[in-house]
Design an enzyme around this catalytic site. Structure first.
Site, PDB file in Angstrom:
ATOM      1  CB  SER A 150      -0.933  -0.062   1.212  1.00  0.00           C
ATOM      2  OG  SER A 150      -1.977   0.831   1.090  1.00  0.00           O
TER       3      SER A 150
ATOM      4  CG  ASP B 121      -6.134  -3.946  -3.365  1.00  0.00           C
ATOM      5  OD1 ASP B 121      -6.991  -3.116  -3.032  1.00  0.00           O
ATOM      6  OD2 ASP B 121      -4.913  -3.783  -3.193  1.00  0.00           O
TER       7      ASP B 121
ATOM      8  CG  HIS C  12      -5.667  -2.443   0.269  1.00  0.00           C
ATOM      9  ND1 HIS C  12      -4.707  -2.422  -0.732  1.00  0.00           N
ATOM     10  CD2 HIS C  12      -5.201  -1.623   1.247  1.00  0.00           C
ATOM     11  CE1 HIS C  12      -3.720  -1.622  -0.369  1.00  0.00           C
ATOM     12  NE2 HIS C  12      -3.995  -1.131   0.820  1.00  0.00           N
TER      13      HIS C  12
HETATM   14  N1  COA Z   1     -19.220  -5.410  15.550  1.00  0.00           N
HETATM   15  C1  COA Z   1     -18.178  -4.864  16.200  1.00  0.00           C
HETATM   16  N2  COA Z   1     -16.923  -5.311  16.125  1.00  0.00           N
HETATM   17  C2  COA Z   1     -16.680  -6.352  15.322  1.00  0.00           C
HETATM   18  C3  COA Z   1     -17.723  -6.990  14.619  1.00  0.00           C
HETATM   19  C4  COA Z   1     -19.047  -6.470  14.744  1.00  0.00           C
HETATM   20  N3  COA Z   1     -20.068  -6.988  14.104  1.00  0.00           N
HETATM   21  N4  COA Z   1     -17.187  -8.000  13.922  1.00  0.00           N
HETATM   22  C5  COA Z   1     -15.860  -8.031  14.183  1.00  0.00           C
HETATM   23  N5  COA Z   1     -15.563  -7.025  15.039  1.00  0.00           N
HETATM   24  C6  COA Z   1     -14.267  -6.704  15.582  1.00  0.00           C
HETATM   25  C7  COA Z   1     -13.623  -7.893  16.253  1.00  0.00           C
HETATM   26  O1  COA Z   1     -14.064  -7.994  17.584  1.00  0.00           O
HETATM   27  C8  COA Z   1     -12.163  -7.558  16.159  1.00  0.00           C
HETATM   28  O2  COA Z   1     -11.851  -6.597  17.148  1.00  0.00           O
HETATM   29  P1  COA Z   1     -10.328  -6.403  17.660  1.00  0.00           P
HETATM   30  O3  COA Z   1      -9.469  -6.130  16.445  1.00  0.00           O
HETATM   31  O4  COA Z   1     -10.421  -5.227  18.551  1.00  0.00           O
HETATM   32  O5  COA Z   1      -9.940  -7.669  18.343  1.00  0.00           O
HETATM   33  C9  COA Z   1     -12.066  -6.867  14.824  1.00  0.00           C
HETATM   34  O6  COA Z   1     -13.382  -6.393  14.490  1.00  0.00           O
HETATM   35  C10 COA Z   1     -11.616  -7.833  13.771  1.00  0.00           C
HETATM   36  O7  COA Z   1     -11.497  -7.147  12.570  1.00  0.00           O
HETATM   37  P2  COA Z   1     -11.447  -7.922  11.204  1.00  0.00           P
HETATM   38  O8  COA Z   1     -11.264  -6.914  10.122  1.00  0.00           O
HETATM   39  O9  COA Z   1     -12.593  -8.844  11.076  1.00  0.00           O
HETATM   40  O10 COA Z   1     -10.123  -8.793  11.393  1.00  0.00           O
HETATM   41  P3  COA Z   1      -9.222  -9.437  10.304  1.00  0.00           P
HETATM   42  O11 COA Z   1      -8.413 -10.473  10.986  1.00  0.00           O
HETATM   43  O12 COA Z   1     -10.023  -9.845   9.123  1.00  0.00           O
HETATM   44  O13 COA Z   1      -8.258  -8.207   9.874  1.00  0.00           O
HETATM   45  C11 COA Z   1      -6.838  -6.362  10.395  1.00  0.00           C
HETATM   46  C12 COA Z   1      -7.330  -7.748  10.789  1.00  0.00           C
HETATM   47  C13 COA Z   1      -5.833  -5.921  11.430  1.00  0.00           C
HETATM   48  C14 COA Z   1      -6.156  -6.400   9.018  1.00  0.00           C
HETATM   49  C15 COA Z   1      -8.016  -5.384  10.294  1.00  0.00           C
HETATM   50  O14 COA Z   1      -8.782  -5.459  11.422  1.00  0.00           O
HETATM   51  C16 COA Z   1      -7.564  -3.970  10.195  1.00  0.00           C
HETATM   52  O15 COA Z   1      -7.317  -3.284  11.151  1.00  0.00           O
HETATM   53  N6  COA Z   1      -7.440  -3.488   8.963  1.00  0.00           N
HETATM   54  C17 COA Z   1      -6.930  -2.188   8.695  1.00  0.00           C
HETATM   55  C18 COA Z   1      -5.471  -2.270   8.497  1.00  0.00           C
HETATM   56  C19 COA Z   1      -4.994  -1.093   7.758  1.00  0.00           C
HETATM   57  O16 COA Z   1      -4.740  -0.055   8.322  1.00  0.00           O
HETATM   58  N7  COA Z   1      -4.888  -1.206   6.477  1.00  0.00           N
HETATM   59  C20 COA Z   1      -4.544  -0.064   5.712  1.00  0.00           C
HETATM   60  C21 COA Z   1      -3.678  -0.434   4.678  1.00  0.00           C
HETATM   61  S1  COA Z   1      -3.357   1.077   3.815  1.00  0.00           S
END
Ligand code: COA
Length: 620
Positions: free
Chosen positions: A167, A340, A373
């Site tokens: 990214s 993506d 992504h």
């Molecule tokens: N209501 C509220 N919270 C929920 C939910 C719902 N219905 N469903 C899932 N969640 C929460 C989970 O409890 C979990 O919380 P925690 O992270 O505090 O433990 C979180 O959502 C899980 O997120 P999810 O996206 O499902 O996890 P993943 O394993 O698929 O992805 C990450 C993990 C870290 C990649 C993602 O969470 C993330 O932060 N993405 C952004 C990363 C980023 O900055 N990318 C930018 C690139 S430029």
């Protein structure tokens, strides 16, 4: 360590770099301080970074990881606080992992303008003794890279074994390799581009507007207020987070499910129900992601970094992407993620295409990544394999840390495992290729022919194949490869770029042989085609006597599981060449047994040849 094992499984700790600490480097600057591209200066600069693994005596095993928009230096391992999450790429970085800390000295630093230890808008300006806030200069991706380069030098490293990023991190990788070509040996650019798309700009604009229109933003000078633009920042994150997941993944995770949360169910049907943002699970999820970011990120940093990403535009800066890429010396790996839509695969293809155009060493692959992504953070199994294959071999000081198996990376080419028949065919092709030629091996399989041409003719060819396993094998052998479906053409390869395009045992397995043929002769001056001759007398006899599709010899498959979907004879091949105005410059017949030999010598080549290798070129 003991404390952590109470909350994390022993196995995951064992495979981890363990407990790590973020360190702070105070960068020594000249009297003028650090100068941004815009001309503004800051008097002091500190960089937060983490390192894992051991720096080799020759200081040649350093791998620098560039983080994305809201990432930080904490890539792997655990900080000492119990229960704290592991680093953001824990699955990728550690002993025995894709970026193996048994071999590489891994560095990751928080970016300029961030809020995790490197100087940014929330840092105290030594002149005013107050946080910079709105006075923090407008910065670019090049400013971010320049700060990291200062850190790398500060650590006593002159050349990086590799630089990796996804990214916004991928944009830094591009900037590093273009502006500091002598400092980077290998570059891995994941799910990135030479500029963001109009759609990505639009999402960013709406997100940034949400921050700046929050009354608590106060033009960026909110640090003394005890409260920042948390609603705006959360909103910006929600908007951005939508783009991190593919539509299919969003549907799979949440569908149209509603929250079973009576507390949040307000008057049904009214606007209140919507404004609670709790009705659908997906809304609850986005709310959670927004709140999470607010607790760890600064709104001014978000704005500055987003602006740097949006302004990054290689074409605008250098006149053309190709002009910029001329300078690159690193071997490059471009990775696209199938689902993506923020940095769609076409943008990675464009990067790879420009590198091929400039004659650079480049490999490209598109990983199946239904997540979207964020897949480079989540679906990392294939990504780990590709990265591990691509990273250069390094010799550490202790003998027990050398790779056990000799590979091309060790300089020892293993004996060719190809069948004797394939070895004969490769030998004929090898003799057609001369040192110094540029060769494209279309449908290169696991790269055995490329290895032979490199070892025996010193020709560093480029492979093309659709199969990821083959792509990984080829990269591991040290060759360049573009992953792609040759039936769809060789979009990444410019016209007339090669002396030879080779179709070794490939023409009969493609869906559109004519199209592939044309593409082959678009990108290369001459073609070398090898194929099994269905017209061999034994095939005819088998069909005549048994009434079944021939099986055996050069056709070892059952009709239902053969990759050969367009079997043809030598005569068919002659007709094809005639119809398409192709000249056969040289033709070689391969056969076994005295009877086949006799037939070929008597001129009955279509009856005697088992395999055919032809050198062709457009007539005239
Ligand atoms: N209501 C509220 N919270 C929920 C939910 C719902 N219905 N469903 C899932 N969640 C929460 C989970 O409890 C979990 O919380 P925690 O992270 O505090 O433990 C979180 O959502 C899980 O997120 P999810 O996206 O499902 O996890 P993943 O394993 O698929 O992805 C990450 C993990 C870290 C990649 C993602 O969470 C993330 O932060 N993405 C952004 C990363 C980023 O900055 N990318 C930018 C690139 S430029």
């Amino acid at each position: 360590m003991e404390k952590i094992s109470q909350t994390k499984s022993t196995a995951s700790i064992a495979e981890s770099v363990g407990v790590v600490q973020t360190q702070i480097a105070k960068i020594e600057l000249s009297d003028g301080g650090f100068q941004f591209e815009c001309g503004a200066r800051i008097p002091e600069l500190q960089v937060a970074y983490e390192t894992y693994g051991t720096l080799s005596e020759g200081r040649d095993n350093a791998v620098f990881i560039c983080h994305a928009l809201t990432g930080d230096a904490h890539v792997a391992g655990y900080h000492e606080d119990v229960g704290k999450d592991p680093g953001w790429w824990e699955k990728m970085v550690g002993p025995g992992k894709g970026i193996d800390t048994d071999y590489y000295y891994v560095i990751c630093a928080n970016i300029l303008g961030g809020c995790k230890g490197t100087t940014g808008p929330s840092s105290v300006n030594p002149v005013t003794k107050k946080p910079y806030g709105s006075l923090f200069p407008k910065m670019t991706v090049s400013d971010i890279v320049d700060v990291h380069r200062l850190l790398v030098r500060h650590l006593g490293i002159e050349k990086l074994a590799a630089i990796i990023g996804g990214s916004l991190g991928g944009m830094q990788v591009i900037d590093w390799t273009v502006r500091y070509p002598l400092m980077v040996k290998r570059a891995i650019c994941i799910a990135s581009a030479t500029c963001v798309s109009a759609q990505a700009l639009a999402f960013d604009m709406v997100g940034c507007d949400a921050i700046t229109s929050d009354p608590d933003w106060k033009n960026g000078n909110y640090y003394d207020e005890g409260r920042g633009p948390v609603r705006g920042l959360a909103q910006a994150r929600k908007i951005a987070h939508i783009t991190y997941l593919s539509p299919a993944m969003m549907m799979r995770k949440f569908g149209r499910e509603r929250r079973d949360d009576s507390e949040n169910k307000t008057q049904s049907g009214g606007l209140g129900e919507w404004s609670s943002s709790q009705l659908f699970q997906v809304a609850s999820y986005l709310k959670h992601q927004g709140e999470k970011l607010v607790n760890r990120f600064d709104a001014n940093s978000y704005l500055r970094i987003t602006q740097a990403m949006d302004e990054f535009d290689v074409k605008e800066r250098y006149g053309s992407v190709e002009k910029a890429f001329e300078a690159i010396q690193a071997k490059c790996l471009i990775v696209a993620l199938s689902a993506d839509w923020l940095f769609p695969p076409e943008q990675s293809v464009a990067v790879a295409k420009a590198l091929v155009h400039c004659g650079k060493n480049v490999s490209y692959c598109k990983l199946f990544a239904p997540h979207g992504h964020d897949a480079f953070l989540v679906d990392i199994e294939n990504l780990s394999e590709v990265i591990s294959a691509f990273l250069p071999w390094v010799q550490l000081d202790t003998a027990d840390k050398l790779y056990d198996e000799p590979t091309e990376k060790t300089g020892v080419v293993p004996a060719s495992p190809v069948s004797p028949q394939r070895a004969r065919e490769f030998g004929v092709i090898r003799d057609m290729v001369q040192p110094g030629m540029r060769v494209l091996d279309i449908g290169c399989g696991d790269g055995e022919l490329l290895s032979m041409l490199k070892a025996e003719k010193g020709v560093p060819g480029l492979g093309v194949d659709i199969d990821l396993g083959c792509v990984i094998d080829v990269i591991d052998k040290g060759h360049d490869i573009l992953q792609g479906d040759i039936d769809e053409g060789l979009a990444m390869v410019p016209a007339n770029k090669y002396d030879y395009a080779i179709l070794s045992e490939t023409l009969q397995v493609v869906h559109k042989p004519i199209h592939v043929f044309r593409e082959m002769l678009r990108v290369a001056e001459k073609g070398i085609v090898s194929f099994p001759n269905f017209g061999n007398w034994l095939n005819r006899l088998r069909l005549l006597i048994t009434g079944r599709m021939p099986k055996g010899g050069v056709l070892p498959y059952e009709w239902y599981d053969t990759p050969n979907i367009h079997l043809f004879t030598l005569t068919d091949f002659f007709n094809l060449c005639n119809q398409h105005h192709l000249e056969i410059l040289k033709i070689t017949y391969l056969y076994s047994g005295w009877f086949n030999r006799l037939l070929v010598r008597m001129g009955f080549c279509n009856l005697g040849a088992e395999n055919v290798i032809a050198k062709i070129a457009p007539r005239g």
